[in-house]
Enzyme design. Structure first.
Site, PDB file in Angstrom:
ATOM      1  N   CYS A   1       0.800  -1.225   0.000  1.00 32.16           N
ATOM      2  CA  CYS A   1       0.000   0.000   0.000  1.00 32.16           C
ATOM      3  C   CYS A   1       0.833   1.275   0.000  1.00 32.16           C
ATOM      4  O   CYS A   1       0.522   2.223  -0.722  1.00 32.16           O
ATOM      5  CB  CYS A   1      -0.986  -0.007   1.171  1.00 32.16           C
ATOM      6  SG  CYS A   1      -0.230   0.179   2.809  1.00 32.16           S
TER       7      CYS A   1
ATOM      8  N   HIS B   1      -2.756   1.497   6.717  1.00 31.29           N
ATOM      9  CA  HIS B   1      -2.997   1.488   5.275  1.00 31.29           C
ATOM     10  C   HIS B   1      -2.745   2.895   4.748  1.00 31.29           C
ATOM     11  O   HIS B   1      -3.114   3.890   5.388  1.00 31.29           O
ATOM     12  CB  HIS B   1      -4.424   1.041   4.953  1.00 31.29           C
ATOM     13  CG  HIS B   1      -4.725   1.015   3.484  1.00 31.29           C
ATOM     14  ND1 HIS B   1      -3.979   0.280   2.598  1.00 31.29           N
ATOM     15  CD2 HIS B   1      -5.655   1.659   2.747  1.00 31.29           C
ATOM     16  CE1 HIS B   1      -4.461   0.460   1.374  1.00 31.29           C
ATOM     17  NE2 HIS B   1      -5.473   1.292   1.439  1.00 31.29           N
TER      18      HIS B   1
ATOM     19  N   ASP C   1      -7.051   6.130  -3.644  1.00 26.09           N
ATOM     20  CA  ASP C   1      -6.353   4.931  -3.177  1.00 26.09           C
ATOM     21  C   ASP C   1      -6.053   4.025  -4.364  1.00 26.09           C
ATOM     22  O   ASP C   1      -6.945   3.402  -4.936  1.00 26.09           O
ATOM     23  CB  ASP C   1      -7.214   4.195  -2.148  1.00 26.09           C
ATOM     24  CG  ASP C   1      -6.433   3.116  -1.422  1.00 26.09           C
ATOM     25  OD1 ASP C   1      -5.324   2.773  -1.874  1.00 26.09           O
ATOM     26  OD2 ASP C   1      -6.928   2.608  -0.397  1.00 26.09           O
TER      27      ASP C   1
ATOM     28  N   GLU D   1     -14.150  10.723  19.253  1.00 26.16           N
ATOM     29  CA  GLU D   1     -14.713   9.444  19.686  1.00 26.16           C
ATOM     30  C   GLU D   1     -15.662   9.654  20.864  1.00 26.16           C
ATOM     31  O   GLU D   1     -15.329  10.303  21.859  1.00 26.16           O
ATOM     32  CB  GLU D   1     -13.581   8.504  20.107  1.00 26.16           C
ATOM     33  CG  GLU D   1     -13.978   7.041  20.178  1.00 26.16           C
ATOM     34  CD  GLU D   1     -13.998   6.378  18.820  1.00 26.16           C
ATOM     35  OE1 GLU D   1     -14.825   5.476  18.638  1.00 26.16           O
ATOM     36  OE2 GLU D   1     -13.203   6.755  17.950  1.00 26.16           O
TER      37      GLU D   1
ATOM     38  N   LYS E   1       1.092  -5.644  28.498  1.00 30.07           N
ATOM     39  CA  LYS E   1       2.118  -4.612  28.602  1.00 30.07           C
ATOM     40  C   LYS E   1       3.434  -5.152  28.059  1.00 30.07           C
ATOM     41  O   LYS E   1       3.734  -6.333  28.193  1.00 30.07           O
ATOM     42  CB  LYS E   1       2.307  -4.177  30.067  1.00 30.07           C
ATOM     43  CG  LYS E   1       1.038  -3.633  30.723  1.00 30.07           C
ATOM     44  CD  LYS E   1       1.275  -3.312  32.197  1.00 30.07           C
ATOM     45  CE  LYS E   1      -0.003  -2.809  32.862  1.00 30.07           C
ATOM     46  NZ  LYS E   1       0.206  -2.521  34.306  1.00 30.07           N
TER      47      LYS E   1
ATOM     48  N   ALA F   1       7.669  -3.677  26.688  1.00 28.72           N
ATOM     49  CA  ALA F   1       8.610  -2.612  26.348  1.00 28.72           C
ATOM     50  C   ALA F   1       8.698  -2.519  24.822  1.00 28.72           C
ATOM     51  O   ALA F   1       7.872  -3.100  24.111  1.00 28.72           O
ATOM     52  CB  ALA F   1       9.970  -2.911  26.962  1.00 28.72           C
TER      53      ALA F   1
ATOM     54  N   PRO G   1      10.663  -3.888  22.131  1.00 27.16           N
ATOM     55  CA  PRO G   1      11.704  -4.890  21.881  1.00 27.16           C
ATOM     56  C   PRO G   1      12.462  -4.632  20.580  1.00 27.16           C
ATOM     57  O   PRO G   1      11.941  -4.027  19.637  1.00 27.16           O
ATOM     58  CB  PRO G   1      10.908  -6.194  21.802  1.00 27.16           C
ATOM     59  CG  PRO G   1       9.539  -5.781  21.383  1.00 27.16           C
ATOM     60  CD  PRO G   1       9.310  -4.435  21.979  1.00 27.16           C
TER      61      PRO G   1
ATOM     62  N   ILE H   1       2.937  -6.061  18.499  1.00 25.30           N
ATOM     63  CA  ILE H   1       4.211  -5.557  19.005  1.00 25.30           C
ATOM     64  C   ILE H   1       5.193  -5.453  17.844  1.00 25.30           C
ATOM     65  O   ILE H   1       5.612  -6.479  17.287  1.00 25.30           O
ATOM     66  CB  ILE H   1       4.784  -6.477  20.097  1.00 25.30           C
ATOM     67  CG1 ILE H   1       3.761  -6.657  21.225  1.00 25.30           C
ATOM     68  CG2 ILE H   1       6.099  -5.933  20.627  1.00 25.30           C
ATOM     69  CD1 ILE H   1       4.186  -7.667  22.275  1.00 25.30           C
ATOM     70  N   PRO H   2       5.578  -4.240  17.438  1.00 26.02           N
ATOM     71  CA  PRO H   2       6.589  -4.104  16.386  1.00 26.02           C
ATOM     72  C   PRO H   2       7.986  -4.298  16.959  1.00 26.02           C
ATOM     73  O   PRO H   2       8.299  -3.822  18.051  1.00 26.02           O
ATOM     74  CB  PRO H   2       6.389  -2.663  15.891  1.00 26.02           C
ATOM     75  CG  PRO H   2       5.792  -1.938  17.051  1.00 26.02           C
ATOM     76  CD  PRO H   2       5.024  -2.942  17.859  1.00 26.02           C
TER      77      PRO H   2
END
Length: 677
Positions: free
Chosen positions: A252, A312, A335, A423, A457, A459, A461, A559-560
């Site tokens: 994308c 996206h 798009d 929201e 939860k 950190a 990484p 988690i990236p």
């Protein structure tokens, strides 16, 4: 001033709605009662012909005036603000008093672009700061990652690089509309709505001679992996050089970035947008349903094609919508990623951002689909062995932290409130009801919340390390709770494709009243290295069942895994000068506990150098630093970005960027040089 000085110094490139002049050489003054006629042609076979009037007429007509001297004639042409964009050939005719053509000069040509500086042009944008960013800036930032952990990557749009403009018109000329009826297509190119819709279709190759083929999973061995690209120019040049054959591969952000290059080049103000937690609602019910089995594994075969992406990307283009009622001007969503058909073609938009915010889903084009991308509900269901479904998670997390690069520097602007009201606000509920989306009941103060709460939860990484994920069960009740807790870590792509399980634990936990209990899920490099995708994302699910609770609890987080950087140092203390060689020192250190094979650096920078690959010889051992030195001669002055990408067998998509200020070099004899040819 036509704001084209950075495009090409060798050709005449002008913008519509502004006069420009050409000089015609002659053997002397015009004979008495003789005059000049000017005729314009567009198209490979001169399908469109325009006769230029000799004096100012209606505002929608071309006209010219002339000033003559002994052997030279200055012709000033005036184009209307809604003129057709494209490559024009100009014929100058010497006419006799009785209307015969005595002489013809027809080897002149010029390119005409949209003009966002012209008040009468429908792409007019009154803010000069925005014009410098959304038309003139060749460098950009694309936001990626997750809504909680946003990362940025630099991109070289390169809309003013050599021959890019020609390729942009080549893209238009190879659309299905152009191939079916070239004259009708050319005559429609005055309209940025029409042209942007063509570009949205042509950037992908699903149903035409488009630029990019999409692929969301390996292998990429017969092309270039999407994460390896750092700019649009190599993609466009490869497509053109290969005889308009689609380039492999894009996702994308690559589709959006190429579209941004083409639209900026043609003169339509454009910016790249990232929508975090983006929904893909296929059936149009504004609900994204995910089915899981009792082991929390996705039941992809039973579900529909609905999906939710971590992010996206699309683009917004600025234009006045004369084809729509008032209130729909301004930024329009386009798009080019091939998701759903629009009038039988894979494309989306242009759709007014204001229509999305107000829930006006009857507006052209594709408003229901765009509305769902930023507003749909996400519901998780567990399918039991007897086939019954239990709803375990219902949340409105779609359309978060909608982002674009700021016009004031290399930082993020949040434009979420352009797309939706705050929201939980009354206005948001009104829009949802208008659009037909289910409105989640707001709990009253007297309603009793569930006594158990579940959260994850962690950190930040680093890829290549072991790390812990903390699962917390909180008991708000007056009695102790005995619960069964299931924790599952899996590798996914940014588009939520499941790549394999990394770790799974099930345990019984006693949570005292008014207390919280934590459990640790340990993820080791060896657990996730073999299945993690190139997006470096780990999805953790925590599931709790407890006697006395009406519904089980499920929470999900992505988690990236962060990657190292490539370090770059360019030039000397006196800086870089146009057309003079400068050196870049580039280094990278292997952070993994294993060797890296097949290392390759890719360098690119608008006005600095064309895309260049440098292969690393041999393996890169754990902890080893590899360094290279590259020499290049900057081609244009200004503040430039040098982008570097490093890829190998086990570690990919490692980026680096540095700013290079390229100055003019003054000499005593020669005039100043601002560009190399």
């Amino acid at each position: 001033l036509n704001h084209n000085n950075t495009i090409d110094g060798k050709r005449l490139i002008v913008r519509r709605g502004q006069p420009f002049s050409i000089t015609v050489q002659s053997n002397g003054s015009l004979p008495p009662k003789h005059h000049l006629d000017l005729v314009l042609h567009l198209g490979k076979r001169d399908e469109v012909e325009i006769k230029v009037q000799k004096e100012r007429g209606a505002g929608d007509k071309w006209w010219f005036n002339q000033q003559g001297a002994q052997d030279e004639m200055l012709l000033t042409l005036h184009s209307p603000a809604d003129a057709i964009i494209g490559r024009y050939s100009l014929a100058v005719l010497l006419m006799s008093p009785d209307g015969r053509i005595l002489e013809k000069k027809d080897k002149m040509s010029f390119h005409l672009l949209y003009n966002p500086w012209c008040k009468d042009d429908v792409v007019y944008l009154p803010d000069e700061t925005q014009l410098q960013e959304y038309i003139m800036n060749e460098d950009g930032i694309i936001y990626m990652g997750t809504w909680e952990y946003i990362k940025s990557t630099h991109w070289n749009y390169g809309q003013f690089e050599d021959y890019v403009m020609d390729i942009c018109f080549e893209v238009l000329n190879n659309s299905n509309d152009a191939l079916r009826n070239s004259q009708m297509d050319i005559e429609q190119r005055f309209d940025p709505v029409y042209v942007s819709r063509i570009i949205a279709a042509m950037v992908n190759s699903n149903d035409d001679r488009g630029v990019l083929t999409g692929r969301w999973t390996e292998p990429y061995s017969d092309g270039v992996a999407p994460y390896q690209w750092t700019g649009s120019v190599p993609i466009l040049r490869q497509w053109s050089k290969a005889g308009v054959r689609a380039v492999k591969y894009g996702q994308c952000w690559v589709f959006a970035a190429v579209a941004c290059t083409v639209l900026r080049c043609l003169g339509i103000p454009t910016r790249l947008i990232t929508n975090f937690s983006s929904a893909h609602d296929v059936d149009g019910n504004l609900s994204i349903d995910f089915l899981l089995d009792e082991n929390l594994q996705p039941l992809e075969s039973r579900g529909g094609r609905d999906s939710s992406w971590n992010f996206h990307c699309w683009v917004e283009s600025w234009m006045r919508r004369d084809d729509l009622p008032k209130g729909n001007d301004g930024w329009q969503v386009l798009d080019p990623t091939p998701q759903e058909l629009s009038n039988g073609v894979f494309r989306c938009g242009p759709c007014p951002v204001t229509a999305i915010k107000e829930g006006n889903l009857g507006v052209k084009y594709d408003a229901p689909f765009v509305f769902a991308e930023v507003n749909a509900d996400i519901i998780h269901w567990i399918v039991q062995r007897n086939g019954q479904r239990r709803k375990v998670l219902d949340h409105a997390t779609v359309g978060r932290n909608i982002s674009t690069k700021s016009v004031y520097g290399d930082f993020r602007d949040d434009v979420t409130l352009h797309y939706k009201y705050p929201e939980g606000s009354k206005k948001e509920r009104e829009v949802y009801e208008k659009a037909g989306r289910r409105v989640t009941d707001v709990p009253s103060e007297s309603s009793e919340p569930g006594r158990l709460q579940l959260s994850i939860k962690h950190a930040k990484p680093v890829f290549g390390t072991d790390f812990d994920v903390i699962i917390e069960v909180k008991n708000e009740g007056d009695q102790d709770a005995h619960v069964q807790l299931t924790m599952l870590a899996m590798a996914v792509t940014y588009s939520s494709l499941h790549r394999g399980n990394c770790q799974r634990q099930t345990t019984t936990v006693m949570v005292p009243a008014h207390k919280a209990q934590q459990e640790v899920l340990r993820l080791r490099y060896d657990d996730y290295a073999q299945c993690v995708s190139d997006d470096h994302l780990i999805r953790v699910k925590a599931f709790v069942e407890a006697p006395g609770e009406n519904e089980p609890l499920l929470t999900v987080t992505d988690i990236p895994l962060s990657r190292p950087e490539v370090f770059i140092q360019v030039g000397t203390p006196v800086g870089a000068f146009v057309c003079e060689q400068v050196k870049a020192s580039i280094s990278f250190t292997n952070p993994l506990p294993v060797p890296l094979k097949g290392g390759v650096f890719t360098l690119e920078g608008a006005g600095l150098l064309s895309s260049t690959k440098i292969h690393v010889s041999g393996d890169i051992s754990p902890g080893q630093t590899v360094s290279i030195v590259v020499s290049f001669s900057p081609m244009r002055t200004g503040v430039r970005k040098l982008l570097v990408d490093f890829d190998s067998d086990r570690l990919k998509d490692v980026k680096g960027v540095t700013t290079v200020v390229v100055r003019k070099k003054y000499r005593n004899i020669f005039p100043e040089i601002t560009e190399c040819y």
